[in-house]
Write a protein that holds these residues in place. Sequence first.
Motif, PDB file in Angstrom:
ATOM      1  N   ASN A 172       0.811  -1.221   0.000  1.00 48.07           N
ATOM      2  CA  ASN A 172       0.000   0.000   0.000  1.00 48.07           C
ATOM      3  C   ASN A 172       0.847   1.276   0.000  1.00 48.07           C
ATOM      4  OD1 ASN A 172      -2.427  -1.515   0.114  1.00 48.07           O
ATOM      5  ND2 ASN A 172      -2.179  -1.750   2.323  1.00 48.07           N
ATOM      6  N   TYR A 176       3.219   3.238  -7.507  1.00 52.49           N
ATOM      7  CA  TYR A 176       2.893   2.257  -8.533  1.00 52.49           C
ATOM      8  C   TYR A 176       3.873   2.350  -9.711  1.00 52.49           C
ATOM      9  CZ  TYR A 176      -1.338   2.165  -5.763  1.00 52.49           C
ATOM     10  OH  TYR A 176      -2.223   2.067  -4.713  1.00 52.49           O
ATOM     11  N   ALA A 199       0.153   1.357 -12.488  1.00 57.41           N
ATOM     12  CA  ALA A 199      -0.983   0.607 -11.924  1.00 57.41           C
ATOM     13  C   ALA A 199      -0.508  -0.660 -11.243  1.00 57.41           C
ATOM     14  CB  ALA A 199      -1.997   0.259 -13.015  1.00 57.41           C
ATOM     15  N   HIS A 201      -2.569  -4.364  -9.199  1.00 52.37           N
ATOM     16  CA  HIS A 201      -3.842  -5.074  -9.039  1.00 52.37           C
ATOM     17  C   HIS A 201      -4.644  -5.099 -10.340  1.00 52.37           C
ATOM     18  CE1 HIS A 201      -2.825  -4.014  -4.865  1.00 52.37           C
ATOM     19  NE2 HIS A 201      -3.509  -5.088  -4.518  1.00 52.37           N
ATOM     20  N   THR A 217      -5.433  -0.510  -9.919  1.00 48.28           N
ATOM     21  CA  THR A 217      -5.374   0.649  -9.036  1.00 48.28           C
ATOM     22  C   THR A 217      -4.287   1.585  -9.532  1.00 48.28           C
ATOM     23  OG1 THR A 217      -6.117  -0.652  -7.147  1.00 48.28           O
ATOM     24  CG2 THR A 217      -4.990   1.414  -6.664  1.00 48.28           C
ATOM     25  N   ARG A 218      -4.657   2.822  -9.841  1.00 49.29           N
ATOM     26  CA  ARG A 218      -3.703   3.790 -10.377  1.00 49.29           C
ATOM     27  C   ARG A 218      -3.148   4.695  -9.284  1.00 49.29           C
ATOM     28  NH1 ARG A 218      -5.549   7.913 -15.020  1.00 49.29           N
ATOM     29  NH2 ARG A 218      -6.460   5.989 -15.864  1.00 49.29           N
ATOM     30  N   ASN A 221      -7.152   5.015  -3.735  1.00 53.02           N
ATOM     31  CA  ASN A 221      -8.603   5.088  -3.972  1.00 53.02           C
ATOM     32  C   ASN A 221      -8.943   5.503  -5.400  1.00 53.02           C
ATOM     33  OD1 ASN A 221      -9.191   4.429  -1.239  1.00 53.02           O
ATOM     34  ND2 ASN A 221      -8.849   6.564  -0.654  1.00 53.02           N
ATOM     35  N   THR A 222      -8.035   5.240  -6.339  1.00 52.63           N
ATOM     36  CA  THR A 222      -8.274   5.594  -7.739  1.00 52.63           C
ATOM     37  C   THR A 222      -8.170   4.342  -8.596  1.00 52.63           C
ATOM     38  OG1 THR A 222      -7.309   7.789  -7.406  1.00 52.63           O
ATOM     39  CG2 THR A 222      -7.553   7.030  -9.674  1.00 52.63           C
ATOM     40  N   ALA A 223      -9.269   3.986  -9.228  1.00 53.91           N
ATOM     41  CA  ALA A 223      -9.294   2.812 -10.098  1.00 53.91           C
ATOM     42  C   ALA A 223      -9.083   3.237 -11.549  1.00 53.91           C
ATOM     43  CB  ALA A 223     -10.606   2.061  -9.942  1.00 53.91           C
ATOM     44  N   GLY A 247     -10.870  -1.419 -10.246  1.00 55.61           N
ATOM     45  CA  GLY A 247      -9.623  -1.518  -9.503  1.00 55.61           C
ATOM     46  C   GLY A 247      -9.830  -2.241  -8.200  1.00 55.61           C
ATOM     47  N   GLY A 248      -9.018  -1.890  -7.208  1.00 57.99           N
ATOM     48  CA  GLY A 248      -9.164  -2.514  -5.901  1.00 57.99           C
ATOM     49  C   GLY A 248      -8.559  -3.891  -5.864  1.00 57.99           C
TER      50      GLY A 248
END
Length: 262
Positions: A172, A176, A199, A201, A217-218, A221-223, A247-248
Amino acid sequence: MAKGIYLGIESISRKVKKMFVGVEGVARKVKKGYVGVNGIARLFFSGQYKVVRYGYIDNLSESRHGSAGASVKDWAIFAGGRHGANNQSDGIDYYDENYTHSSGNLMRSLGDGIRGASSNGKAYFHRGRYTQVVDNALTEEQINWSSSTGMWSEVCSLSDGVAVAGGDTAVNSGEYQKWCYYVDSDNSISQYPDLTYKASHMGAARAWEKAFFAGGTRGVNTADRVVNQYSTDGTKGPDLELTNDVGGNTPAAAATEDYLFI
């Protein structure tokens, strides 16, 4: 009566898995074929597979989550992951077609964030700066990368090897990556053009001799909704776009002969 069609190819009997007939200039897939025997229609061909549940098989050698799965000719393989709150697992479990279970240890612990894919008779498990390759004899090889691709890099079968793309440099961290690499059948690593965006995930699937990396996930909390595609020669094709950001926890991706599902 046998429910199958066989053809002789180089003195070997090969089972026909798909059959098509021409209807008004269009190839139509045959789902079932029948012949008349004593006035009764007998099934001689079926292009549909029957799924049968045989029961339960042995548990994994230890309880763990975040493992990766892949397969070789005779084995289904599950490797790595996390067991307990902070324990990274080096466990690897094998199941053959008779559901016989054996287990062992990876050459190096590949814990949470591991990804797996199958290609050219080998299973590839990747995390960070290590890829472990398992063949049908259950012989392991380790590929050491010069730098880490991070956790949750996605792995996808392509040609005779695998493409490895994206990732998160730490748990986390939000740092990325957008790189994409190719590992060939000789375990050599080459670099492909970068992903369109950083990115982790992502969902991944192989279709039409291409590797697709979708969503992911970029940022925090941004997909993402971009679908990156790579050909076997390393060319990056034009991006596709999902209907919604996905995402996620890694979107699922799979392909059939005619369709790619994400």
